[in-house]
Design an enzyme around this catalytic site. Structure first.
Site, PDB file in Angstrom:
ATOM      1  N   SER A 193      32.388 -17.000  14.105  1.00 54.77           N
ATOM      2  CA  SER A 193      30.945 -16.834  14.246  1.00 54.77           C
ATOM      3  C   SER A 193      30.612 -15.487  14.898  1.00 54.77           C
ATOM      4  O   SER A 193      30.868 -14.445  14.295  1.00 54.77           O
ATOM      5  CB  SER A 193      30.387 -18.022  15.035  1.00 54.77           C
ATOM      6  OG  SER A 193      29.008 -18.146  14.874  1.00 54.77           O
ATOM      7  N   ASP A 209      27.764 -23.711   5.260  1.00 56.12           N
ATOM      8  CA  ASP A 209      27.751 -23.469   6.698  1.00 56.12           C
ATOM      9  C   ASP A 209      26.301 -23.270   7.131  1.00 56.12           C
ATOM     10  O   ASP A 209      25.623 -22.369   6.646  1.00 56.12           O
ATOM     11  CB  ASP A 209      28.590 -22.216   7.006  1.00 56.12           C
ATOM     12  CG  ASP A 209      28.759 -21.952   8.496  1.00 56.12           C
ATOM     13  OD1 ASP A 209      27.819 -22.224   9.268  1.00 56.12           O
ATOM     14  OD2 ASP A 209      29.826 -21.449   8.881  1.00 56.12           O
ATOM     15  N   HIS A 232      30.298 -25.567  10.108  1.00 56.50           N
ATOM     16  CA  HIS A 232      30.408 -24.207  10.638  1.00 56.50           C
ATOM     17  C   HIS A 232      31.871 -23.837  10.828  1.00 56.50           C
ATOM     18  O   HIS A 232      32.603 -24.518  11.539  1.00 56.50           O
ATOM     19  CB  HIS A 232      29.675 -24.139  11.973  1.00 56.50           C
ATOM     20  CG  HIS A 232      29.533 -22.764  12.539  1.00 56.50           C
ATOM     21  ND1 HIS A 232      29.242 -21.661  11.772  1.00 56.50           N
ATOM     22  CD2 HIS A 232      29.644 -22.303  13.824  1.00 56.50           C
ATOM     23  CE1 HIS A 232      29.162 -20.593  12.547  1.00 56.50           C
ATOM     24  NE2 HIS A 232      29.413 -20.947  13.786  1.00 56.50           N
TER      25      HIS A 232
END
Length: 485
Positions: free
Chosen positions: A200, A426, A454
């Site tokens: 991320s 996601d 995610h």
């Protein structure tokens, strides 16, 4: 939920690493000494410059943790992990999850984590307010001038608190500074080149590092990629729609499953809409003693927190079922978890770190009318959840420090192959962002997981895990465009 603003500065390619020799210390030991900190881990504190362009000035203390490679004779160096956030603790991640890594990675690498500047146990930490709950309770879809003014005033108060309490730190919270910290971590570990796994936010950190230090890259895995070409408005619009899609998938799953706690006689969409409408008109009791209530703001944070992956759907279903009966405790608990609220009512500084970093990494429109327009737009295309997203980014519009970079591609010319990983559904980092980052990077290679949630690595997909592991060990990525189903 949220996003950064304009400086003419561009990412600089090929700058050499700082020649500063940072001071290192164990918890109580002499400089440079790793000390045992339990569970087979070693710990160290690394002092890095607050301002890398003024290395003789104040410093920031970064905690580091290391798990030694299982096979020293086959050791390839260190694998540094950033779990995202940008507030997430690399120290906590390594201590809790290092043993979940594939055995081959544990055999060949020291597994290393660190707490990025301003977050967790780094010092000093970003501090803005004693009562983050009051900010989280704001109405994120203001529909009259009084509500808009109340939201603007509360946002200004939060930002003013950041300036008053952390004003010296704020100009140095951008990912350009964190990337230079990362290179000092690499040097401290004695690695000639960096081997890195970023999730991320960690994908932006890895990309910025590769752009600044391409000659220092060995292998980078960027999982759940952020697209550095996005403005703040594009960021929050895409993210709002992606979370809305994930919510739609959850509600469809509940409608088809009679065992779902929020099955609602086969129409959970209508039940969800009823809860949302009720909260827009009146806050809902959310504690036995009547001291806490649930409003639209906490509702949005709570639902979003449970949608990062299907493993949160069951808890969300139970929380919504409670809310359908007039009890907001389950949704408030989800929001509390997202906001790092402790039982005694104190909060971690994760959301404050988020604003401190993203406000410097991405340009955000400053006019409040822009956010009103985005609310109107998303009220049509993402009315159940995405509509709440624009104003979660409003502190970045009022931030006192200008961004260090514009919204622009990152190329990292001269770096070896960089593996970019994306998941097709996601909600937090849409797959299109991974496609974009892989295309921008001169040596980018795209690997995709066809699925929900995610990030992709360590999610039970052997195809993904094997490809990532082989690349990290051998430096050989899969074929560009590989899809793991």
């Amino acid at each position: 939920m949220a996003a950064p603003r304009p400086s003419p500065a561009r990412l600089l390619v090929g700058l050499t690493a700082s020649l500063l020799v940072a001071a290192c210390s164990g918890a109580d030991g002499p400089p440079g000494v790793w000390e045992s900190c339990g569970g087979g881990f070693e710990c160290l504190t690394l002092d890095v410059p607050l301002d890398h362009d003024a290395p003789g000035g104040p410093t920031v203390a970064l905690p580091l943790v290391r798990r030694r490679a299982d096979r020293y004779d086959a050791r390839l160096g260190s694998l540094i992990i950033n779990p995202g956030g940008p507030w997430s603790s690399g120290v906590s991640w390594v201590k809790a999850r290092a043993e979940r890594l594939p055995a081959a990675l544990r055999a060949h690498f020291d597994i290393v984590g660190f707490d990025p500047r301003g977050s967790n146990d780094s010092a000093p930490g970003v501090d803005c307010t004693d009562d983050l709950g009051a900010y989280a309770a704001l109405d994120l879809t203001p529909n009259d001038d009084a509500a808009r003014k109340a939201l603007a005033d509360a946002t200004d108060a939060l930002v003013d608190g950041c300036s008053a309490r952390s004003g010296d730190l704020l100009p140095h919270m951008g990912t350009d500074s964190v990337a230079r910290d990362l290179d000092l971590v690499r040097q401290t570990l004695g690695d000639d080149r960096l081997t890195f796994l970023g999730f991320s936010y960690g994908t932006l950190l890895g990309a910025v590092y590769a752009d600044r230090f391409p000659q220092n890259v060995r292998a980078l895995v960027l999982d759940a990629a952020i697209d550095p070409t996005l403005t703040g408005e594009a960021w929050i619009t895409a993210q709002g729609r992606a979370f809305e899609q994930q919510l739609d998938d959850f509600l469809a799953d509940c409608a088809a499953d009679t065992e779902c706690a929020f099955h609602a006689d086969g129409d959970p969409e209508a039940a969800y809409d009823a809860i949302q409408a009720s909260l827009e008109s009146e806050r809902m009791p959310a504690s036995r003693d009547g001291t806490r209530t649930l409003g639209p703001g906490e509702f949005a944070y709570g639902v979003s927190a449970a949608l990062y992956g299907p493993n949160g759907w069951r808890q969300l279903a139970r929380a919504l079922a409670l809310a359908a009966d007039g009890d907001g405790a389950g949704l408030l608990a989800l929001a509390d978890g997202y906001l790092e609220r402790e039982s005694e009512g104190t909060y971690g500084n994760g959301l404050e770190v988020y604003y401190a970093v993203t406000s410097l990494d991405t340009p955000f429109a400053r006019e409040q009318a822009t956010y009103d327009a985005l609310v109107d737009e998303l009220s049509v295309s993402a009315p159940r959840l995405g509509v709440y997203f624009p104003y979660t980014a409003f502190p970045s519009a009022r931030w006192p420090v200008q961004p260090w970079r514009p919204a622009a591609p990152i190329h990292a010319d001269g770096a070896p192959p960089i593996l970019v990983v994306g998941t097709t559904r996601d909600p937090a980092t849409p797959h299109a962002w991974a496609e974009s980052l892989a295309a921008q990077l001169s040596s980018g290679v795209l690997l995709s997981r066809d699925g929900q949630g995610h990030a992709a690595f360590l999610k039970g997909n052997t195809c993904i895990d094997d490809a990532v592991t082989r690349y990290l060990i051998e430096g050989v990525p899969p074929a560009d465009g590989t899809v793991c189903r």
